[in-house]
Design a protein around this motif. Structure first.
Motif, short mmCIF file in Angstrom:
data_model
loop_
_atom_site.label_atom_id
_atom_site.label_comp_id
_atom_site.label_asym_id
_atom_site.label_seq_id
_atom_site.Cartn_x
_atom_site.Cartn_y
_atom_site.Cartn_z
N LYS A 226 0.82 -1.22 0.00
CA LYS A 226 0.00 0.00 0.00
C LYS A 226 0.85 1.27 0.00
N VAL A 227 1.96 1.23 0.73
CA VAL A 227 2.84 2.39 0.80
C VAL A 227 4.24 1.94 0.40
N PRO A 228 4.63 2.11 -0.85
CA PRO A 228 5.97 1.73 -1.27
C PRO A 228 7.03 2.51 -0.50
N MET A 229 8.01 1.78 0.02
CA MET A 229 9.08 2.41 0.79
C MET A 229 10.43 1.91 0.30
N THR A 230 11.43 2.75 0.42
CA THR A 230 12.78 2.44 -0.04
C THR A 230 13.72 2.42 1.16
N GLU A 231 14.57 1.40 1.24
CA GLU A 231 15.44 1.25 2.39
C GLU A 231 16.63 2.20 2.33
N VAL A 232 16.98 2.74 3.48
CA VAL A 232 18.19 3.55 3.62
C VAL A 232 19.35 2.58 3.91
N GLU A 233 20.42 2.74 3.17
CA GLU A 233 21.56 1.84 3.34
C GLU A 233 22.41 2.27 4.54
N LEU A 234 22.41 1.43 5.57
CA LEU A 234 23.23 1.66 6.76
C LEU A 234 24.58 0.95 6.56
N PRO A 235 25.56 1.21 7.42
CA PRO A 235 26.83 0.47 7.30
C PRO A 235 26.58 -1.03 7.27
N ALA A 236 27.27 -1.72 6.40
CA ALA A 236 27.00 -3.14 6.16
C ALA A 236 27.08 -3.97 7.43
N TYR A 237 26.18 -4.93 7.52
CA TYR A 237 26.19 -5.86 8.65
C TYR A 237 27.30 -6.88 8.45
N LYS A 238 28.06 -7.12 9.51
CA LYS A 238 29.07 -8.17 9.53
C LYS A 238 28.89 -8.97 10.81
N GLU A 239 29.15 -10.24 10.75
CA GLU A 239 28.97 -11.10 11.91
C GLU A 239 29.70 -10.51 13.12
N GLY A 240 28.94 -10.33 14.21
CA GLY A 240 29.52 -9.81 15.44
C GLY A 240 29.48 -8.31 15.59
N CYS A 241 29.06 -7.60 14.56
CA CYS A 241 29.06 -6.14 14.65
C CYS A 241 28.01 -5.62 15.62
N ASP A 242 27.07 -6.47 15.99
CA ASP A 242 26.02 -6.07 16.93
C ASP A 242 26.21 -6.74 18.29
N ALA A 243 27.41 -7.24 18.56
CA ALA A 243 27.67 -7.96 19.81
C ALA A 243 27.53 -7.06 21.03
N ASP A 244 27.97 -5.83 20.92
CA ASP A 244 27.85 -4.87 22.01
C ASP A 244 26.73 -3.89 21.68
N PRO A 245 25.56 -4.03 22.34
CA PRO A 245 24.41 -3.17 22.00
C PRO A 245 24.71 -1.69 22.05
N ALA A 246 25.62 -1.28 22.96
CA ALA A 246 25.91 0.15 23.10
C ALA A 246 26.79 0.68 21.98
N GLU A 247 27.50 -0.20 21.30
CA GLU A 247 28.47 0.24 20.29
C GLU A 247 28.04 -0.07 18.86
N ILE A 248 26.81 -0.51 18.68
CA ILE A 248 26.34 -0.90 17.35
C ILE A 248 26.40 0.28 16.38
N ARG A 249 26.96 0.04 15.22
CA ARG A 249 26.97 1.04 14.16
C ARG A 249 26.83 0.36 12.80
N CYS A 250 26.08 -0.74 12.76
CA CYS A 250 25.89 -1.49 11.50
C CYS A 250 24.41 -1.78 11.29
N ALA A 251 24.10 -2.20 10.08
CA ALA A 251 22.73 -2.51 9.70
C ALA A 251 22.24 -3.76 10.43
N TYR A 252 20.93 -3.97 10.38
CA TYR A 252 20.34 -5.19 10.92
C TYR A 252 20.59 -6.35 9.96
N PRO A 253 20.72 -7.56 10.50
CA PRO A 253 20.97 -8.71 9.62
C PRO A 253 19.69 -9.18 8.94
N HIS A 254 19.84 -10.05 7.97
CA HIS A 254 18.71 -10.78 7.41
C HIS A 254 18.58 -12.05 8.24
N THR A 255 17.41 -12.28 8.80
CA THR A 255 17.23 -13.33 9.80
C THR A 255 16.18 -14.35 9.36
#
Length: 321
Positions: A226-255
């Protein structure tokens, strides 16, 4: 990481509805379905997550368990993390859609062994930041996070004050957005709509007026139709980049979205447990039922019934042999 994570209409509970606050002021996991763990009872208790895709999973599974396998099915609505606690305690038998909770997996699946994996849902989830496609077409560079500050003024709202607004849904969803805004140096404020339903309403209002907006959103989700949306490209996700919640600076993974079962139920739940392990459908299947529930305003039962009538070969393959 649904954050999931991650409501258009709440699924009608068959016999009980349990709602937990994001803060979890009380340990509501000590409450349960009146039928949970009833000796000799042919019952199943399913956790219903608050987003419509998970509601679609439960609606279809519930209908098959009742009509084809003769079970009484109770549904309980619980926030994501407390649902793991309830599942471990046997207050519910299954979670039909989880977007990834590593801490709970370690505690309950690997350490305590009170929960076991139930297999893929068949759907891959992805969370991201999105802008309406009509805005992205006029300003193509907005789809690179490095340019977001350039457009902060366009995304201001009364709730965000002098900053741009990044709209999130429910505070109970797993979200990295506050850390991302801080760590990427963005002139934005995360504003919670309160629920998936409230977020959808806001997005539709913005779209109707062709206003710019930046929102946390996820796939699969029927609203894209109903509402076409386009994704904003965040810094690429790499394994472990989200290990520290306070220091995250990467995109969300595909899960790949997962099901989980109470360990005792998985072993002793008979045909119901076997069926839930076999349940696996596609993104298009889920979106079809979700659209009927959320947009067409059909009851979950009626939406499930319509899908089942049109897709008999698919769901019959899930039945126990």
């Amino acid at each position: 990481m649904r954050t999931r994570k991650r409501v258009a209409a709440a699924v009608a509970a068959s016999t009980a509805l349990l709602t937990l606050s994001a803060c979890g002021a009380a340990d509501m996991t000590k409450q349960s379905s009146p039928y949970a763990n009833a000796a000799g009872a042919k019952t199943v208790t399913l956790s219903v997550q608050s987003w419509v895709g998970a509601q679609a999973d439960v609606a279809v599974a519930k209908r098959i368990l009742e009509k084809e396998l003769g079970y009484r099915v109770d549904t309980v609505q619980i926030d994501e993390v407390p649902a793991w606690d309830a599942l471990s305690q046997g207050r519910v038998d299954a979670i039909m859609e989880d977007w990834g909770h590593p801490e709970q997996e370690q505690r309950y699946v690997k350490d305590k062994k009170t929960i076991v994996p139930g297999g893929d849902v068949g759907v891959t989830g992805h969370i991201g930041w999105y802008v309406p496609t009509y805005f992205a077409k006029k300003h193509p560079d907005v789809t690179d996070w490095k340019n977001l500050n350039k457009y902060a003024k366009d995304f201001r709202t009364p709730e965000s004050g002098g900053k741009g607004q990044l709209m999130d849904g429910s505070p109970s969803y797993v979200t990295n957005d506050k850390a991302l805004v801080k760590n990427l140096g963005l002139d934005y404020k995360v504003v919670f709509a309160g629920s998936e339903a409230a977020q959808i309403t806001q997005i539709e209002q913005f779209a109707k007026q062709k206003k710019p907006f930046l929102t946390y959103w996820y796939k699969p989700q029927w609203l894209f139709e109903k509402v076409p949306m386009t994704e904003v490209e965040l810094p690429a996700y790499k394994e472990g980049c989200d290990a520290d919640p306070a220091e995250i600076r990467c995109a969300y993974p595909h899960t790949p979205l997962q099901k989980y079962l109470n360990a005792d139920f998985a072993e002793n739940g008979g045909k119901a447990a076997e069926f839930l392990k076999n349940f696996r459908w596609s993104e298009s299947d889920q979106n079809e039922v979700s659209l009927m529930i959320a947009d067409k305003k059909m009851s979950p039962e009626d939406a499930a019934e319509r899908w089942l009538s049109a897709n008999e070969p698919k769901w019959k393959a899930w039945l126990p042999s």
